[in-house]
Design a protein around this motif. Sequence first.
Motif, PDB file in Angstrom:
ATOM      1  N   ALA A 195       0.854  -1.196   0.000  1.00 41.96           N
ATOM      2  CA  ALA A 195       0.000   0.000   0.000  1.00 41.96           C
ATOM      3  C   ALA A 195       0.883   1.236   0.000  1.00 41.96           C
ATOM      4  N   VAL A 196       0.365   2.300  -0.573  1.00 44.18           N
ATOM      5  CA  VAL A 196       1.056   3.586  -0.595  1.00 44.18           C
ATOM      6  C   VAL A 196       0.123   4.626   0.010  1.00 44.18           C
ATOM      7  N   ALA A 197       0.682   5.780   0.352  1.00 45.03           N
ATOM      8  CA  ALA A 197      -0.079   6.827   1.036  1.00 45.03           C
ATOM      9  C   ALA A 197      -1.378   7.171   0.308  1.00 45.03           C
ATOM     10  N   ARG A 198      -1.355   7.182  -1.016  1.00 46.64           N
ATOM     11  CA  ARG A 198      -2.569   7.564  -1.751  1.00 46.64           C
ATOM     12  C   ARG A 198      -3.694   6.526  -1.634  1.00 46.64           C
ATOM     13  N   ASP A 199      -3.397   5.351  -1.079  1.00 48.53           N
ATOM     14  CA  ASP A 199      -4.434   4.337  -0.836  1.00 48.53           C
ATOM     15  C   ASP A 199      -5.236   4.618   0.433  1.00 48.53           C
ATOM     16  N   ALA A 200      -4.787   5.521   1.270  1.00 46.60           N
ATOM     17  CA  ALA A 200      -5.374   5.718   2.603  1.00 46.60           C
ATOM     18  C   ALA A 200      -6.881   5.948   2.565  1.00 46.60           C
ATOM     19  N   LYS A 201      -7.353   6.827   1.711  1.00 47.48           N
ATOM     20  CA  LYS A 201      -8.792   7.123   1.671  1.00 47.48           C
ATOM     21  C   LYS A 201      -9.585   5.899   1.223  1.00 47.48           C
ATOM     22  N   ARG A 202      -9.069   5.158   0.246  1.00 46.56           N
ATOM     23  CA  ARG A 202      -9.762   3.947  -0.220  1.00 46.56           C
ATOM     24  C   ARG A 202      -9.854   2.913   0.902  1.00 46.56           C
ATOM     25  N   LEU A 203      -8.768   2.749   1.654  1.00 49.03           N
ATOM     26  CA  LEU A 203      -8.763   1.760   2.736  1.00 49.03           C
ATOM     27  C   LEU A 203      -9.713   2.184   3.851  1.00 49.03           C
ATOM     28  N   THR A 204      -9.745   3.468   4.143  1.00 49.45           N
ATOM     29  CA  THR A 204     -10.680   3.978   5.149  1.00 49.45           C
ATOM     30  C   THR A 204     -12.120   3.713   4.723  1.00 49.45           C
ATOM     31  N   ARG A 205     -12.441   3.970   3.455  1.00 55.89           N
ATOM     32  CA  ARG A 205     -13.809   3.706   2.959  1.00 55.89           C
ATOM     33  C   ARG A 205     -14.142   2.223   3.051  1.00 55.89           C
ATOM     34  N   LEU A 206     -13.178   1.366   2.749  1.00 59.70           N
ATOM     35  CA  LEU A 206     -13.414  -0.077   2.821  1.00 59.70           C
ATOM     36  C   LEU A 206     -13.756  -0.490   4.257  1.00 59.70           C
ATOM     37  N   VAL A 207     -13.004   0.027   5.226  1.00 56.56           N
ATOM     38  CA  VAL A 207     -13.262  -0.298   6.634  1.00 56.56           C
ATOM     39  C   VAL A 207     -14.630   0.227   7.063  1.00 56.56           C
ATOM     40  N   ARG A 208     -14.874   1.491   6.846  1.00 56.98           N
ATOM     41  CA  ARG A 208     -16.128   2.101   7.316  1.00 56.98           C
ATOM     42  C   ARG A 208     -17.361   1.566   6.607  1.00 56.98           C
ATOM     43  N   GLY A 209     -17.197   1.101   5.369  1.00 54.69           N
ATOM     44  CA  GLY A 209     -18.337   0.616   4.601  1.00 54.69           C
ATOM     45  C   GLY A 209     -18.596  -0.869   4.721  1.00 54.69           C
ATOM     46  N   SER A 210     -17.803  -1.569   5.510  1.00 50.09           N
ATOM     47  CA  SER A 210     -17.930  -3.023   5.623  1.00 50.09           C
ATOM     48  C   SER A 210     -19.259  -3.418   6.274  1.00 50.09           C
ATOM     49  N   ARG A 211     -19.998  -4.287   5.605  1.00 47.77           N
ATOM     50  CA  ARG A 211     -21.264  -4.784   6.175  1.00 47.77           C
ATOM     51  C   ARG A 211     -21.033  -5.577   7.461  1.00 47.77           C
ATOM     52  N   ALA A 212     -19.830  -6.094   7.646  1.00 49.07           N
ATOM     53  CA  ALA A 212     -19.532  -6.848   8.874  1.00 49.07           C
ATOM     54  C   ALA A 212     -19.588  -5.953  10.110  1.00 49.07           C
ATOM     55  N   TYR A 213     -19.556  -4.642   9.906  1.00 43.97           N
ATOM     56  CA  TYR A 213     -19.573  -3.710  11.031  1.00 43.97           C
ATOM     57  C   TYR A 213     -20.851  -2.883  11.067  1.00 43.97           C
ATOM     58  N   ALA A 251     -20.205   1.176  15.858  1.00 48.04           N
ATOM     59  CA  ALA A 251     -19.416   2.141  16.630  1.00 48.04           C
ATOM     60  C   ALA A 251     -17.915   1.888  16.517  1.00 48.04           C
ATOM     61  N   MET A 252     -17.540   0.642  16.291  1.00 42.95           N
ATOM     62  CA  MET A 252     -16.121   0.310  16.251  1.00 42.95           C
ATOM     63  C   MET A 252     -15.408   0.970  15.070  1.00 42.95           C
ATOM     64  N   VAL A 253     -16.100   1.158  13.949  1.00 41.44           N
ATOM     65  CA  VAL A 253     -15.434   1.698  12.761  1.00 41.44           C
ATOM     66  C   VAL A 253     -15.965   3.058  12.321  1.00 41.44           C
ATOM     67  N   SER A 254     -16.942   3.603  13.016  1.00 40.79           N
ATOM     68  CA  SER A 254     -17.577   4.845  12.554  1.00 40.79           C
ATOM     69  C   SER A 254     -16.580   5.988  12.364  1.00 40.79           C
ATOM     70  N   GLY A 255     -15.631   6.131  13.227  1.00 43.95           N
ATOM     71  CA  GLY A 255     -14.650   7.201  13.084  1.00 43.95           C
ATOM     72  C   GLY A 255     -13.272   6.699  12.690  1.00 43.95           C
ATOM     73  N   TYR A 256     -13.199   5.434  12.290  1.00 42.97           N
ATOM     74  CA  TYR A 256     -11.898   4.826  11.995  1.00 42.97           C
ATOM     75  C   TYR A 256     -11.287   5.434  10.741  1.00 42.97           C
ATOM     76  N   ARG A 257      -9.974   5.602  10.783  1.00 38.79           N
ATOM     77  CA  ARG A 257      -9.252   6.183   9.651  1.00 38.79           C
ATOM     78  C   ARG A 257      -7.948   5.429   9.457  1.00 38.79           C
ATOM     79  N   VAL A 258      -7.698   5.006   8.232  1.00 42.04           N
ATOM     80  CA  VAL A 258      -6.398   4.454   7.857  1.00 42.04           C
ATOM     81  C   VAL A 258      -5.656   5.615   7.210  1.00 42.04           C
TER      82      VAL A 258
END
Length: 164
Positions: A17-35, A41-48
């Motif tokens: 991963a490179v720095a420019r991937d950060a926003k994509r990875l954050t969206r993947l975490v926050r948008g996961s149906r598993a959460y 609450a665990m991922v609502s404010g999470y940021r990669v």
Amino acid sequence: MQSSIASVRGGTFVRRAVARDAKRLTRLVRGSRAYEGQYAAMVSGYRVGPDYIENHQVFVAVDADDVSGRVLGFYALVLVPPELDLLFVQDGTQGRGIGRLLVDHMKTQARAAGLDRVRVVSHPPAEGFYRSVGALPTGTAPASPPAVAWARPELEFLIPQLPT
């Protein structure tokens, strides 16, 4: 251990991963149906952030046939103490072997770093996946409110060194 394209399976490859991937990875975490629901609450404010990517072993699985380089999943390996900190696969691509590819890649990276085991504190619904790819249960991590109001399964991957 820093190779840019380290693992290929089918039409998917894993790259650092490179720095420019950060926003994509954050969206993947926050948008996961598993959460969704109780786990939201665990991922609502999470940021990669770019700093996280720079300071840890973060790798992404990318669709080789997609010209935009769409990220299908990613993982983060923390070396000290050894822990698989994050592993996410895009909701619409689960069940295609991407999680298994990422775990196999993580084990290779851990071996190259000289690690003999890697801890995982699992999201409860993901425990079965981790067991299916070789993680062994070691206990339970207690809740840490307010974001994590439930106990989580704790597992570990044993990382045998290859004979030289």
